[in-house]
Scaffold this motif. Structure first.
Motif, PDB file in Angstrom:
ATOM      1  N   THR A   7       0.840  -1.188   0.000  1.00 21.39           N
ATOM      2  CA  THR A   7       0.000   0.000   0.000  1.00 21.39           C
ATOM      3  C   THR A   7       0.881   1.245   0.000  1.00 21.39           C
ATOM      4  O   THR A   7       2.054   1.176   0.405  1.00 21.39           O
ATOM      5  CB  THR A   7      -0.910   0.030   1.239  1.00 21.39           C
ATOM      6  OG1 THR A   7      -0.071   0.164   2.405  1.00 21.39           O
ATOM      7  CG2 THR A   7      -1.775  -1.221   1.338  1.00 21.39           C
TER       8      THR A   7
ATOM      9  N   ASP B  97      -3.291  -4.822  -6.001  1.00 18.44           N
ATOM     10  CA  ASP B  97      -4.589  -4.852  -6.669  1.00 18.44           C
ATOM     11  C   ASP B  97      -4.620  -4.045  -7.974  1.00 18.44           C
ATOM     12  O   ASP B  97      -5.600  -4.077  -8.699  1.00 18.44           O
ATOM     13  CB  ASP B  97      -5.697  -4.392  -5.723  1.00 18.44           C
ATOM     14  CG  ASP B  97      -5.543  -2.958  -5.255  1.00 18.44           C
ATOM     15  OD1 ASP B  97      -4.454  -2.374  -5.414  1.00 18.44           O
ATOM     16  OD2 ASP B  97      -6.530  -2.415  -4.711  1.00 18.44           O
ATOM     17  N   ARG B  98      -3.525  -3.354  -8.311  1.00 20.39           N
ATOM     18  CA  ARG B  98      -3.481  -2.559  -9.547  1.00 20.39           C
ATOM     19  C   ARG B  98      -2.434  -3.081 -10.539  1.00 20.39           C
ATOM     20  O   ARG B  98      -2.231  -2.491 -11.595  1.00 20.39           O
ATOM     21  CB  ARG B  98      -3.221  -1.108  -9.190  1.00 20.39           C
ATOM     22  CG  ARG B  98      -4.323  -0.600  -8.236  1.00 20.39           C
ATOM     23  CD  ARG B  98      -4.121   0.796  -7.810  1.00 20.39           C
ATOM     24  NE  ARG B  98      -4.742   1.657  -8.813  1.00 20.39           N
ATOM     25  CZ  ARG B  98      -4.653   2.974  -8.779  1.00 20.39           C
ATOM     26  NH1 ARG B  98      -3.975   3.566  -7.831  1.00 20.39           N
ATOM     27  NH2 ARG B  98      -5.229   3.698  -9.701  1.00 20.39           N
TER      28      ARG B  98
ATOM     29  N   ARG C 241      -2.451  -5.728 -12.429  1.00 20.99           N
ATOM     30  CA  ARG C 241      -3.034  -6.198 -13.693  1.00 20.99           C
ATOM     31  C   ARG C 241      -3.204  -5.039 -14.682  1.00 20.99           C
ATOM     32  O   ARG C 241      -2.956  -5.187 -15.875  1.00 20.99           O
ATOM     33  CB  ARG C 241      -4.376  -6.878 -13.438  1.00 20.99           C
ATOM     34  CG  ARG C 241      -4.890  -7.646 -14.637  1.00 20.99           C
ATOM     35  CD  ARG C 241      -6.133  -8.450 -14.323  1.00 20.99           C
ATOM     36  NE  ARG C 241      -5.947  -9.483 -13.336  1.00 20.99           N
ATOM     37  CZ  ARG C 241      -5.434 -10.687 -13.579  1.00 20.99           C
ATOM     38  NH1 ARG C 241      -5.040 -10.990 -14.793  1.00 20.99           N
ATOM     39  NH2 ARG C 241      -5.327 -11.575 -12.635  1.00 20.99           N
TER      40      ARG C 241
ATOM     41  N   ARG D 269       3.009 -11.047  -1.018  1.00 19.35           N
ATOM     42  CA  ARG D 269       2.286 -10.297  -2.050  1.00 19.35           C
ATOM     43  C   ARG D 269       3.104 -10.180  -3.325  1.00 19.35           C
ATOM     44  O   ARG D 269       2.565 -10.273  -4.434  1.00 19.35           O
ATOM     45  CB  ARG D 269       1.904  -8.903  -1.536  1.00 19.35           C
ATOM     46  CG  ARG D 269       0.778  -8.938  -0.518  1.00 19.35           C
ATOM     47  CD  ARG D 269       0.487  -7.571   0.041  1.00 19.35           C
ATOM     48  NE  ARG D 269       1.498  -7.239   1.054  1.00 19.35           N
ATOM     49  CZ  ARG D 269       1.538  -6.101   1.735  1.00 19.35           C
ATOM     50  NH1 ARG D 269       0.650  -5.162   1.499  1.00 19.35           N
ATOM     51  NH2 ARG D 269       2.471  -5.897   2.640  1.00 19.35           N
TER      52      ARG D 269
END
Length: 195
Positions: free
Chosen positions: A29, A47-48, A50, A74
């Motif tokens: 983050t 989460d970004r 992709r 992660r």
């Protein structure tokens, strides 16, 4: 479609030797990234990743992509995502924790500092300890059922260690003082295109 590859795991000494040729992507983050990251690392939260695939595919052909997070869990997911798309990717074993433990420097830019002033790991330890103490105190002073709070925290810590994830860090990372600013994905993607 490109054949899937296996992600590569690099150790701190290997990364240190190859750092100038690697594009380092920190998938934590923005608050975690601001608390200290590898020199030159760019922040693309997991989460970004992709959305950044075309740019990451481009830089992978120009020296390699190394994903980094706090412990390596992660970043391994991110490397697996790229490798599954046929893009060579690596992850740092042990993450920024192993990097710092090996005596390597972490960058902490003043412009990205969190208002909290405490690292995420320190915040998690404080919060977990405080909740355990509150559960014990309420269990002794009010009702024994409050000790379930302490048991729940202990169970969460065991789960966190076994899975190498931290739900409490994810929750604390959403607090206003841990969000210095959102990750500027467009700026990072432009920087990747310029490499």
């Amino acid at each position: 479609m490109t054949a899937p590859l296996a992600p590569v795991t690099l150790h701190t000494d290997q990364v240190h030797a190859r750092l100038p040729e690697l594009t380092v992507i920190d998938v934590r983050t923005p608050g975690e990234y601001a608390s200290g990251h590898l020199p030159g690392a760019l922040n693309i939260p997991l989460d970004r990743v992709r959305r950044a695939l075309p740019e990451l595919r481009y830089v992978a052909g120009r020296g390699g992509v190394l994903f980094v997070c706090a412990s390596g869990a992660r970043s391994e997911n991110a490397a697996r995502l790229l490798a599954g798309q046929g893009v060579p990717a690596a992850t740092l074993a042990g993450g920024t924790g192993a990097w710092a433990a090996a005596g390597q420097d972490l960058e902490r830019p003043a412009a990205c500092d969190t208002r909290a002033g405490w690292s995420m790991e320190r915040q998690v330890r404080f919060t977990a300890g405080a909740l355990v103490l509150v559960g014990i105190a309420l269990g002794l002073l009010v009702h024994p059922a409050f000790q379930i709070l302490s048991a729940g925290i202990a169970g969460g810590l065991v789960f966190s260690a076994l899975t190498d994830t931290c739900g409490m860090a994810a929750v604390l990372g959403r607090l206003p003082y841990n969000r210095p600013r959102a990750a500027d994905l467009d700026a990072v993607l432009a920087a990747l295109r310029g490499r």
